[in-house]
Design a protein around this motif. Sequence first.
Motif: not given
Length: 219
Positions: A74-82, A206-217
């Motif tokens: 997801r970090i990479g996707s932000y860079f790629l989109d920009y 915040a957006q990244i964490y919201e999207r992947i939060r189910p994985l933390y559970d």
Amino acid sequence: MTDKKNGVKEYSFEESEPCFVSEALAEYAEAKRQGEYTLEDYLALPDDQRVELIDGVIYDMAAPTYIHQAVSQRIGSYFLDYIDKKKGPCFTFVAPVDVQLDCDNRTVVQPDVMIVCERSKFRKGRVFGAPDMVAEVLSKSTSSKDRRLKLVKYRNAGVREYWIVDPDKKRVFVYEFEKSDFPRIYGFEDKVPLGIYQGECEVDFAQIYERIRPLYDTM
């Protein structure tokens, strides 16, 4: 903490498990001591054995967790989109891609995420020289190496910006080596600006964490 030899001031992280150093290389390369291995030995290893070569020492890297991979992607996707929107000359890569960081045959690393802007650095399927920006996502098998050894290696090689992302503590440490030896520290509730683009590109953790939060559970 200050690295006295190299002058890099490092944020004091809590200790974690040490890097695992490979000892089982004789089957694939001439028997050598750690510190003596070269690019030739590195390339002789099987494709399914993921390692890094740093100053002649081969370090094993355990398979990353799915949280590690999700954050990196997801970090990479932000860079790629920009970069795509700006139609810029740079390229974004997510591991594994080999980087001959010091332009020699003694160091080959695989950053989790990187941005490379100089086309001349692309050679024979590898990056030859320092990326412009690197982000490493901490895991148990690489944490100590990413926070200490690679911090100094990246700075000395000419990497302009280095992010250390800690998924467990939900923190991001941003080093802009041209401006300061100290990192700026963000949380997973923040938008983190990319310094090499003067903050025009931001990663919304915040957006990244919201999207992947189910994985933390599930951990």
